[in-house]
Design a protein around this motif. Structure first.
Motif, PDB file in Angstrom:
ATOM      1  N   ALA A 350       0.820  -1.215   0.000  1.00 10.94           N
ATOM      2  CA  ALA A 350       0.000   0.000   0.000  1.00 10.94           C
ATOM      3  C   ALA A 350       0.851   1.262   0.000  1.00 10.94           C
ATOM      4  CB  ALA A 350      -0.931  -0.013   1.212  1.00 10.94           C
ATOM      5  N   THR A 351       1.910   1.304   0.815  1.00  9.75           N
ATOM      6  CA  THR A 351       2.729   2.516   0.880  1.00  9.75           C
ATOM      7  C   THR A 351       3.518   2.728  -0.405  1.00  9.75           C
ATOM      8  OG1 THR A 351       4.461   1.257   2.029  1.00  9.75           O
ATOM      9  CG2 THR A 351       2.932   2.502   3.385  1.00  9.75           C
ATOM     10  N   THR A 352       3.987   1.649  -1.008  1.00 14.51           N
ATOM     11  CA  THR A 352       4.716   1.767  -2.275  1.00 14.51           C
ATOM     12  C   THR A 352       3.804   2.318  -3.367  1.00 14.51           C
ATOM     13  OG1 THR A 352       6.226  -0.031  -1.718  1.00 14.51           O
ATOM     14  CG2 THR A 352       5.955   0.472  -4.047  1.00 14.51           C
ATOM     15  N   LEU A 353       2.602   1.779  -3.464  1.00 17.74           N
ATOM     16  CA  LEU A 353       1.672   2.246  -4.498  1.00 17.74           C
ATOM     17  C   LEU A 353       1.208   3.677  -4.221  1.00 17.74           C
ATOM     18  CD1 LEU A 353      -0.491  -0.967  -5.094  1.00 17.74           C
ATOM     19  CD2 LEU A 353       1.416  -0.091  -6.469  1.00 17.74           C
ATOM     20  N   ALA A 354       1.068   4.049  -2.953  1.00 19.35           N
ATOM     21  CA  ALA A 354       0.679   5.420  -2.623  1.00 19.35           C
ATOM     22  C   ALA A 354       1.747   6.407  -3.070  1.00 19.35           C
ATOM     23  CB  ALA A 354       0.426   5.551  -1.123  1.00 19.35           C
ATOM     24  N   GLY A 355       3.011   6.047  -2.879  1.00 24.31           N
ATOM     25  CA  GLY A 355       4.095   6.915  -3.337  1.00 24.31           C
ATOM     26  C   GLY A 355       4.111   7.059  -4.841  1.00 24.31           C
ATOM     27  N   LEU A 389      -4.264  -3.010  -2.329  1.00 20.71           N
ATOM     28  CA  LEU A 389      -4.169  -2.781  -3.773  1.00 20.71           C
ATOM     29  C   LEU A 389      -5.218  -1.790  -4.272  1.00 20.71           C
ATOM     30  CD1 LEU A 389      -3.615  -6.535  -4.636  1.00 20.71           C
ATOM     31  CD2 LEU A 389      -1.944  -4.727  -5.091  1.00 20.71           C
ATOM     32  N   ASP A 390      -5.861  -1.066  -3.362  1.00 22.60           N
ATOM     33  CA  ASP A 390      -6.935  -0.147  -3.734  1.00 22.60           C
ATOM     34  C   ASP A 390      -6.503   0.884  -4.768  1.00 22.60           C
ATOM     35  OD1 ASP A 390      -8.912  -1.291  -2.231  1.00 22.60           O
ATOM     36  OD2 ASP A 390      -8.840   0.168  -0.591  1.00 22.60           O
ATOM     37  N   ILE A 391      -5.250   1.310  -4.687  1.00 25.73           N
ATOM     38  CA  ILE A 391      -4.781   2.375  -5.575  1.00 25.73           C
ATOM     39  C   ILE A 391      -4.631   1.893  -7.013  1.00 25.73           C
ATOM     40  CG2 ILE A 391      -2.683   3.716  -6.083  1.00 25.73           C
ATOM     41  CD1 ILE A 391      -2.537   4.308  -3.080  1.00 25.73           C
ATOM     42  N   ALA A 392      -4.446   0.586  -7.206  1.00 26.11           N
ATOM     43  CA  ALA A 392      -4.217   0.042  -8.550  1.00 26.11           C
ATOM     44  C   ALA A 392      -5.487   0.105  -9.396  1.00 26.11           C
ATOM     45  CB  ALA A 392      -3.733  -1.401  -8.453  1.00 26.11           C
ATOM     46  N   ASP A 393      -5.306   0.417 -10.667  1.00 27.33           N
ATOM     47  CA  ASP A 393      -6.435   0.416 -11.604  1.00 27.33           C
ATOM     48  C   ASP A 393      -6.768  -0.987 -12.073  1.00 27.33           C
ATOM     49  OD1 ASP A 393      -6.962   3.448 -12.218  1.00 27.33           O
ATOM     50  OD2 ASP A 393      -4.787   3.204 -12.204  1.00 27.33           O
ATOM     51  N   ALA A 394      -5.754  -1.854 -12.098  1.00 30.77           N
ATOM     52  CA  ALA A 394      -5.967  -3.252 -12.474  1.00 30.77           C
ATOM     53  C   ALA A 394      -4.901  -4.105 -11.814  1.00 30.77           C
ATOM     54  CB  ALA A 394      -5.917  -3.424 -13.989  1.00 30.77           C
ATOM     55  N   VAL A 395      -5.266  -5.329 -11.478  1.00 32.83           N
ATOM     56  CA  VAL A 395      -4.340  -6.273 -10.847  1.00 32.83           C
ATOM     57  C   VAL A 395      -4.441  -7.613 -11.560  1.00 32.83           C
ATOM     58  CG1 VAL A 395      -3.741  -7.516  -8.726  1.00 32.83           C
ATOM     59  CG2 VAL A 395      -4.595  -5.158  -8.587  1.00 32.83           C
ATOM     60  N   VAL A 396      -3.290  -8.166 -11.926  1.00 32.76           N
ATOM     61  CA  VAL A 396      -3.225  -9.536 -12.425  1.00 32.76           C
ATOM     62  C   VAL A 396      -2.532 -10.351 -11.340  1.00 32.76           C
ATOM     63  CG1 VAL A 396      -2.469 -11.083 -14.242  1.00 32.76           C
ATOM     64  CG2 VAL A 396      -3.096  -8.723 -14.799  1.00 32.76           C
ATOM     65  N   PHE A 397      -3.250 -11.309 -10.787  1.00 34.96           N
ATOM     66  CA  PHE A 397      -2.824 -12.033  -9.597  1.00 34.96           C
ATOM     67  C   PHE A 397      -2.341 -13.417  -9.995  1.00 34.96           C
ATOM     68  CE2 PHE A 397      -3.131 -14.020  -5.498  1.00 34.96           C
ATOM     69  CZ  PHE A 397      -3.004 -12.996  -4.568  1.00 34.96           C
ATOM     70  N   LEU A 398      -1.078 -13.715  -9.687  1.00 33.46           N
ATOM     71  CA  LEU A 398      -0.523 -15.037  -9.985  1.00 33.46           C
ATOM     72  C   LEU A 398      -0.817 -15.978  -8.828  1.00 33.46           C
ATOM     73  CD1 LEU A 398       1.121 -17.073 -11.542  1.00 33.46           C
ATOM     74  CD2 LEU A 398       3.208 -16.020 -10.678  1.00 33.46           C
ATOM     75  N   ALA A 399      -1.737 -16.907  -9.038  1.00 34.83           N
ATOM     76  CA  ALA A 399      -2.102 -17.899  -8.021  1.00 34.83           C
ATOM     77  C   ALA A 399      -1.675 -19.272  -8.524  1.00 34.83           C
ATOM     78  CB  ALA A 399      -3.599 -17.861  -7.759  1.00 34.83           C
ATOM     79  N   ARG A 400      -0.503 -19.697  -8.108  1.00 31.32           N
ATOM     80  CA  ARG A 400      -0.007 -20.999  -8.546  1.00 31.32           C
ATOM     81  C   ARG A 400      -0.893 -22.107  -7.973  1.00 31.32           C
ATOM     82  NH1 ARG A 400       5.086 -19.885 -10.727  1.00 31.32           N
ATOM     83  NH2 ARG A 400       6.059 -17.966  -9.941  1.00 31.32           N
ATOM     84  N   PRO A 401      -0.932 -23.259  -8.621  1.00 29.24           N
ATOM     85  CA  PRO A 401      -1.828 -24.335  -8.174  1.00 29.24           C
ATOM     86  C   PRO A 401      -1.623 -24.747  -6.725  1.00 29.24           C
ATOM     87  CG  PRO A 401      -0.984 -24.812 -10.365  1.00 29.24           C
ATOM     88  CD  PRO A 401      -0.253 -23.599  -9.893  1.00 29.24           C
TER      89      PRO A 401
END
Length: 462
Positions: A350-355, A389-401
């Motif tokens: 969150a802090t990284t994306l806010a910056g 991840l609220d600040i992100a406009d889109a997220v692609v989430f890698l969920a391995r099996p």
């Protein structure tokens, strides 16, 4: 000089231990399950033989001592071989304490977040002050090109000229045979306590267990030393309330603290430094976010604790290059900027994306997310991931099996667009359908991510 085999050598800490051992004249070899840049590049440059996997045959029979990383546990073939063969072994933290730290003034940087960046800033500032520090950083510092060095321009430490040594002080346990936090081995003169949150769910049952380990560190700092403590952090205040025998200096945005920052730009790229009500000067630098303002302020306070004139070194921060994989810009192509970030915890995300948001304004931020840390994989932070991840406009989430929890629930709770994919190739393919000119694409993982950041950047020209 004797020969070492380092188990878990590709980890950021153990790779640094390997570099220090080579500089001291040890012959070094090592093995690991996964070996990838930037650590593999550093080790190969040093001429250290790297072997894939933990087969006992990877340990040369002429090794005098085995340095065991904390990622290895009982049942590991190499560990079982070391024990059955009666080989001499130690931990990385203990080896550092015995071979590198004696005769030096150790400055330790602890906290749930910001350890690597703060350690790097501190080493950089001490270098700017002419102190020639040694250091061990959990990443490759851009300004030094390495993650570790002895310092002192190769001089042997002596009581008349103590060389400072800056160490990233991790609260994770030391080894399978030593369950104390690594930082209790370091006995620092100055310790930075950056923040404290629940993490490492694989070894700590609750935040109180982590606080106890931090208090063990507090107990080791001498009365002539200094504790540099985030004044905003309630859990750190509770740690100090358990007992403190060392002068404390607080840092933060509150002007009542001994060290405070006053932001001159909202994105944190410019701020004034104030010590006990006196403004010492202004920092202009390339880093973003409130978290980095605090990281820089803590490092400046630690410099002052060892006699550095802080006002004189502030201009040096304009040339600071940070550390690899901390919102590192991979490159820009077709109007798309690609970043690689070592995300490991929702607060850090969150802090990284806010910056970044403060810097790029209304431009789209696209996140490629891999839950890679032990706590992330166990699901300890699953409920906090979507809000982070609220600040992100889109997220692609890698969920391995093998992920043991439902990533779909996180994605469905996102404010922006969300997608779940099963492997890195599918992630890159999905990103290519989403991104457009003007976007900022941030890859967030504290693992290798199968090389996805650079693969994606290369794919932008195809």
């Amino acid at each position: 000089m004797s020969k070492l085999h380092i188990l878990g050598i590709a980890g950021t800490f153990m790779g640094g231990v390997a570099a220090l051992a080579r500089e001291l004249g040890f012959e070094v070899e090592g093995s690991d399950k996964d070996i990838y840049p930037p650590m593999s590049t550093q080790l190969e440059t040093l001429g250290i033989a790297l072997r894939q996997g933990y087969s006992p045959e990877n340990i040369s029979p002429d090794c005098d001592e085995i340095v065991v990383g904390n990622a290895l546990s009982r049942g590991n073939p190499a560990v079982e071989h070391v024990l059955d063969a009666g080989l001499r072994y130690t931990s990385g933290a203990q080896w550092l304490a015995e071979h590198v730290l004696p005769g030096r003034d150790t400055l330790a940087v602890a906290g749930t977040h910001g350890k690597t960046t703060t350690t790097t800033i501190l080493a950089y500032l001490l270098q700017a002050a002419g102190r020639e520090p040694g250091f061990l950083i959990g990443g490759v510092a851009e300004d030094f090109g390495v993650s570790a060095r002895l310092g002192g321009a190769g001089r042997i430490p002596n009581p008349e000229s103590r060389i400072p040594f800056v160490v990233e002080a991790d609260e994770y346990d030391t080894a399978f045979f030593d369950k104390r936090s690594k930082f209790v081995h370091y006995r620092p003169l100055v310790a930075i306590l950056n923040n404290l949150e629940y993490d490492h769910a694989d070894i700590f049952p609750d935040v109180a267990a982590i606080q106890r380990q931090f208090h063990h560190l507090v107990r080791t700092v001498p009365g002539r030393g200094r504790l540099i403590v985030n004044g905003h952090d309630q859990r750190l205040r509770e740690v100090l309330a358990m007992g403190c025998w060392t002068p404390v200096e607080r840092f933060g945005f509150d002007p009542s603290f001994e060290w405070s920052a006053r932001k001159l730009r909202e994105d944190g790229s410019s701020f004034a430094v104030v010590h006990r009500g006196v403004e010492l000067g202004t920092v202009e630098w390339p880093l973003l976010g409130d978290h980095n303002v605090l990281n820089g302020l803590a490092a400046l306070a630690a410099c002052a604790a060892v006699g550095v004139d802080v006002a004189a070194i502030l201009p040096a921060l304009a040339r600071f290059s940070s550390v690899k994989r901390r919102l590192e810009v991979i490159g820009e192509r077709d109007g798309i900027v690609v970043y690689d970030d070592f995300a490991h915890h929702p607060t850090a995300i969150a802090t990284t994306l806010a910056g970044l948001r403060a810097k790029v304004g209304r431009a789209r931020i696209i996140v490629a997310m891999e839950p890679r840390s032990n706590s992330m994989r166990l699901g300890a932070h699953a409920d906090a991931l979507a809000p982070s991840l609220d600040i992100a406009d889109a997220v692609v989430f890698l969920a391995r099996p093998e992920l043991p929890w439902d990533a779909g629930k996180v994605v469905s709770a996102l404010k922006g667009e969300g997608h779940v994919v099963a492997d890195a190739d599918a992630l890159i393919a999905k990103l290519r359908t989403i991104v457009r000119a003007g976007d900022h694409v941030v890859f967030m993982s504290n693992g290798g991510f199968d090389g996805a950041p650079r693969k994606f950047f290369a794919a932008l020209t195809v």
